[in-house]
Scaffold this motif. Structure first.
Motif, PDB file in Angstrom:
ATOM      1  N   SER A  74       0.842  -1.206   0.000  1.00 25.93           N
ATOM      2  CA  SER A  74       0.000   0.000   0.000  1.00 25.93           C
ATOM      3  C   SER A  74       0.871   1.248   0.000  1.00 25.93           C
ATOM      4  CB  SER A  74      -0.905   0.013   1.226  1.00 25.93           C
ATOM      5  OG  SER A  74      -1.848  -1.013   1.124  1.00 25.93           O
ATOM      6  N   ALA A  75       1.898   1.227   0.820  1.00 27.39           N
ATOM      7  CA  ALA A  75       2.800   2.382   0.859  1.00 27.39           C
ATOM      8  C   ALA A  75       3.463   2.559  -0.493  1.00 27.39           C
ATOM      9  CB  ALA A  75       3.848   2.166   1.942  1.00 27.39           C
ATOM     10  N   GLU A 107       2.290   1.617  -3.372  1.00 27.59           N
ATOM     11  CA  GLU A 107       1.284   2.119  -4.316  1.00 27.59           C
ATOM     12  C   GLU A 107       1.122   3.631  -4.157  1.00 27.59           C
ATOM     13  OE1 GLU A 107      -2.666   0.956  -3.397  1.00 27.59           O
ATOM     14  OE2 GLU A 107      -3.342   1.050  -5.471  1.00 27.59           O
ATOM     15  N   ARG A 108       1.089   4.089  -2.905  1.00 30.88           N
ATOM     16  CA  ARG A 108       0.940   5.516  -2.632  1.00 30.88           C
ATOM     17  C   ARG A 108       2.158   6.294  -3.148  1.00 30.88           C
ATOM     18  NH1 ARG A 108      -0.341   5.158   2.568  1.00 30.88           N
ATOM     19  NH2 ARG A 108       1.775   5.425   3.312  1.00 30.88           N
ATOM     20  N   ALA A 159      -3.131  -0.939   3.516  1.00 31.54           N
ATOM     21  CA  ALA A 159      -3.775   0.320   3.922  1.00 31.54           C
ATOM     22  C   ALA A 159      -4.484   0.908   2.712  1.00 31.54           C
ATOM     23  CB  ALA A 159      -2.749   1.317   4.449  1.00 31.54           C
ATOM     24  N   ILE A 160      -5.584   1.536   2.984  1.00 37.19           N
ATOM     25  CA  ILE A 160      -6.293   2.271   1.922  1.00 37.19           C
ATOM     26  C   ILE A 160      -5.830   3.723   2.017  1.00 37.19           C
ATOM     27  CG2 ILE A 160      -8.540   3.039   1.093  1.00 37.19           C
ATOM     28  CD1 ILE A 160      -9.717   0.535   2.463  1.00 37.19           C
ATOM     29  N   THR A 161      -5.449   4.298   0.852  1.00 44.03           N
ATOM     30  CA  THR A 161      -5.014   5.695   0.838  1.00 44.03           C
ATOM     31  C   THR A 161      -6.080   6.537   0.145  1.00 44.03           C
ATOM     32  OG1 THR A 161      -2.724   5.018   0.719  1.00 44.03           O
ATOM     33  CG2 THR A 161      -3.205   7.287   0.117  1.00 44.03           C
ATOM     34  N   GLU A 191      -4.555   7.814   5.614  1.00 41.86           N
ATOM     35  CA  GLU A 191      -4.169   6.395   5.554  1.00 41.86           C
ATOM     36  C   GLU A 191      -5.125   5.604   6.456  1.00 41.86           C
ATOM     37  OE1 GLU A 191       0.095   4.354   5.606  1.00 41.86           O
ATOM     38  OE2 GLU A 191      -0.658   4.880   7.588  1.00 41.86           O
ATOM     39  N   ARG A 236      -6.387   1.988   7.945  1.00 46.35           N
ATOM     40  CA  ARG A 236      -5.984   0.596   8.173  1.00 46.35           C
ATOM     41  C   ARG A 236      -7.207  -0.196   8.642  1.00 46.35           C
ATOM     42  NH1 ARG A 236      -0.974  -0.399   7.257  1.00 46.35           N
ATOM     43  NH2 ARG A 236       0.495   1.319   7.212  1.00 46.35           N
ATOM     44  N   LEU A 295      -6.757   4.870  -3.270  1.00 46.51           N
ATOM     45  CA  LEU A 295      -5.808   3.825  -3.667  1.00 46.51           C
ATOM     46  C   LEU A 295      -6.029   2.647  -2.732  1.00 46.51           C
ATOM     47  CD1 LEU A 295      -2.643   6.128  -3.922  1.00 46.51           C
ATOM     48  CD2 LEU A 295      -4.212   5.492  -5.753  1.00 46.51           C
ATOM     49  N   SER A 296      -6.606   1.566  -3.269  1.00 45.85           N
ATOM     50  CA  SER A 296      -6.944   0.428  -2.407  1.00 45.85           C
ATOM     51  C   SER A 296      -6.309  -0.868  -2.904  1.00 45.85           C
ATOM     52  CB  SER A 296      -8.468   0.266  -2.338  1.00 45.85           C
ATOM     53  OG  SER A 296      -8.966   0.059  -3.641  1.00 45.85           O
TER      54      SER A 296
END
Lengths: 407, 296
Positions: free
Chosen positions: A143-144, A146-147, B55-57, B120, B122, B150-151
């Motif tokens: 996820s990090a 991707e960010r 994590a979903i951003t 962020e 979680r 962003l998932s």
């Protein structure tokens, strides 16, 4: 020819004409004097013709001077305007050059900024690629990652946008720069053109000044010549007067026996003799006396002249009538008087009509009072002038003293 | 039954040495199983590991004020599947980005910080499912302040699948260990039944029914099994506690040590002990039967 000069000439020529007319009457007694008089008259006429020519040339010179001065003044005004225009153009060129410098500086700065931005973008792309290959951030934290990838895209997009913005700004500045360069070129061309005009005007002005100086010199020369001629004419006139006095003396002596009258009495009687002319007297035409008989001051040349007749202003083309009955003694051109007609009224009385355009009678033809003997010339102003002189026994008398006004 | 000998702990009285050895072995085995069981319980298989890494951003719009972003983060944190939601302002985002890409330490050429702020989010390990994640994502997408979510739509399903597989494998291994324990226990019970066959025959001749003998043996095995399992699980739990304290990074995969004292963990340990007791009893009965049939 100026009015004063005309008057002088008129006086001189009238005397000459009178002498010319009177001379045949005394011929048997003084043939040698007559010859001398004719000779002197010829010389006087010649000198007067020269004077007239000089006066004409002087007048022409004055006219040219005036014209030249006018042109010089006009050119000075044009030159002043041209200088103002040139200074305005110079100021504009200076301002344009200033703007041009600024625009060039801005383009240079934008070039540098564009280069830096492109280099930054390339660095970012390389870093992004390296980061991708190395697994930017923690590969165990997708996820990090991707960010971070998203942010890298944001960063690259921002960099690309910055580069594009700088590129657009540079293009705009370049367009502005080329516009300014065109303006400068146009202004420079205009300046060159106006400078050429100024130079032309300046050279024309200098030429005109030289011409004016030439005219001035010519004028001075003519004035000097005129002065000399007038002195000579005066001397000649004194000679003619002396001859005339001799003629008069002879006539007086000749008439002394015949009439037994005194000369002084004749002079005093002259107007009365005209008044008692058979058939009476009348004005040659209706008009206004513009030049009076006797001594008059000419303001133009600052001289005192002796008028032996009068000038009557009348409408152009007016008919000129005989003031009394008599016989046409002379009809022809006399220098300074144009066409002159002389009517002999008998008993030593003459009337002289000058500045005629046409004669309507011939020499030797008998005329009565009021007979139309000629016409005045036409003029653009609608006014013409008749020269009228009366003589009794060789003495000029004031026509206005014997001819009833406006009759 | 007065006058008849007690059948409780008959094996202990007849064959003490073997019983001691077996008890020690079983205790050790139960320690290991308890350790594994508690680890599985706390980690949920691979769920905690995945939840720690997933994590979903929610990328916010550039013009969102910090106060609104904080408020949004608090609202998101209140959603049931969400464990935490933290707002990071653009400056922090920029610093994190520079940490990730140290080659990009140049100033921001394009003017201004190009990075947006983000939240962020979680997910709880026990709610790390596609449905719950989809619920949170759809809730975020409907918020106007959020520009992009962003998932991990590309890789998250794969990870979930892998996590499920890992969980099943762990559980399978644990089950296999249990099965081994059962088989070994059965063999031990059979061997002991065979060894004590003479004594049991003597008792049978004196009127003790074989079924009763088998029941008391199984009951004693169940009690001892329960006690051993409980003790072993407690010892395993203690070891796990110390282990996690010693290696804190394991917390990300297993969970916090404090979760060991949660009632559900204790209940699970008790259930495991009971199950172990049943297994021990079953092994005793089956071993008895096997010994009897072999003797015949």
């Amino acid at each position: 020819m100026t009015r004063g000069t005309g008057r002088i000439l008129a006086a001189l020529l009238a005397a000459a004409v009178s002498l010319c007319i009177l001379f045949p009457a005394a011929a048997p007694a003084a043939r040698d004097v007559a010859a001398e008089l004719r000779k002197e008259r010829g010389r006087l006429l010649e000198m007067k013709a020269r004077e007239e020519k000089t006066v004409r040339e002087l007048t022409e010179a004055l006219r040219k001077e005036k014209l030249s001065k006018g042109r010089v003044g006009e050119m000075q005004a044009l030159l002043k305007r041209q200088r103002n225009l040139l200074s305005r153009i110079d100021r504009k060129v200076s301002a344009l050059n200033g703007r041009l410098d600024l625009a060039e500086k801005a383009v240079r700065e934008l070039d540098a900024a564009h280069g830096q931005a492109r280099a930054g973008l390339r660095r970012a792309e390389v870093a992004a690629l390296a980061g991708q290959m190395a697994g930017a951030g923690d590969p165990w934290r997708p996820s990090a990652r991707e960010r971070e990838l998203h942010f890298m895209r944001v960063r690259l997009a921002a960099d690309a946008e910055g580069v594009a913005r700088i590129h657009q700004a540079r293009e705009r500045k370049e367009v502005e720069l080329s516009g300014l360069e065109r303006q400068v070129a146009v202004t420079e061309r205009k300046r060159t053109r106006e400078k050429k005009v100024s130079d032309t005007l300046l050279s024309r002005k200098e030429e005109e000044r030289r011409r004016l100086a030439d005219i001035g010199r010519e004028k001075k020369r003519k004035e000097k010549e005129l002065k000399s001629l007038r002195a000579r004419i005066a001397r000649m006139e004194s000679v003619v007067s002396r001859v005339e006095r001799q003629v008069k003396e002879r006539e007086r002596r000749a008439r002394k026996g015949a009439a037994g009258g005194s000369a002084a009495g004749a002079r005093a009687e002259a107007p009365r003799r005209f008044a008692s002319l058979s058939g009476g007297l009348s004005a040659p035409l209706a008009g206004k006396v513009v030049t009076r008989f006797g001594r008059q001051h000419d303001a133009t040349f600052d001289v005192t002249i002796e008028n032996r007749g009068v000038e009557i202003e009348a409408p152009s083309g007016a008919s000129v009538k005989s003031v009394g009955q008599g016989e046409v003694a002379f009809a022809g051109a006399v220098s300074g008087f144009g066409n002159v007609l002389i009517v002999q009224h008998g008993g030593g009385l003459f009337s002289v009509y000058g500045r005629l355009e046409t004669f309507l009678v011939k020499q030797g033809e008998a005329v009565k009072r009021g007979t139309v003997v000629g016409r005045l010339p036409g003029s653009p102003s609608g006014k013409s002038v008749l020269y009228l002189e009366l003589r009794a026994g060789g003495t000029a008398i004031d026509p206005t003293s014997v001819i009833p006004p406006d009759s | 039954m007065s006058g008849q000998p007690s059948l409780w702990w008959i094996d202990w009285r007849l064959y003490r040495g073997a019983v001691v050895r077996e008890t020690i072995g079983r205790f050790i085995f139960f320690c290991l199983l308890g350790f594994a069981l508690l680890s599985l319980l706390l980690s949920g298989g691979a769920n905690r590991f995945l939840a720690e890494r997933y994590a979903i951003t929610a990328v916010l719009r550039a013009d969102v004020p910090s106060s609104e972003a904080d408020g949004l983060a608090r609202k998101v944190a209140s959603l049931p599947p969400v464990r935490s939601a933290a707002y990071r302002d653009p400056e922090k985002a920029w610093k994190e980005f520079l940490l990730a890409y140290p080659g990009l330490d140049s100033p921001r050429d394009a003017g201004g910080n190009p990075m947006p702020g983000y939240i962020e989010i979680r997910i709880r390990p026990d709610r790390l499912t596609r449905a719950d994640v989809g619920l949170v994502v759809s809730a975020l997408r409907s918020v106007p302040l959020v520009e992009q979510v962003l998932s991990g739509e590309e890789w998250f399903p794969r990870q979930l699948r892998a996590g499920r597989i890992v969980s099943w494998v762990c559980r399978g291994i644990f089950g296999a260990f249990l099965a081994c324990f059962f088989l070994v226990g059965r063999l031990q019970e059979r061997a002991r039944a065979v060894a004590l066959a003479g004594d049991f025959a003597f008792l049978a001749e004196r009127g003790v029914p074989a079924g009763r003998l088998a029941f008391f043996r199984a009951a004693a095995a169940a009690v001892s099994g329960f006690l051993l399992a409980a003790a072993g699980t407690a010892a395993g739990g203690g070891a796990l506690f110390l282990f996690i304290r010693k290696f804190p990074f394991l917390e990300a995969a297993i969970g916090p040590p404090s979760d060991l004292l949660l009632p559900r963990t204790v209940a699970a340990a008790v259930l495991f002990s009971l199950g172990s007791a049943l297994l021990c009893a079953a092994a005793s009965l089956l071993g008895w039967r096997a010994a009897r049939s072999g003797r015949k």
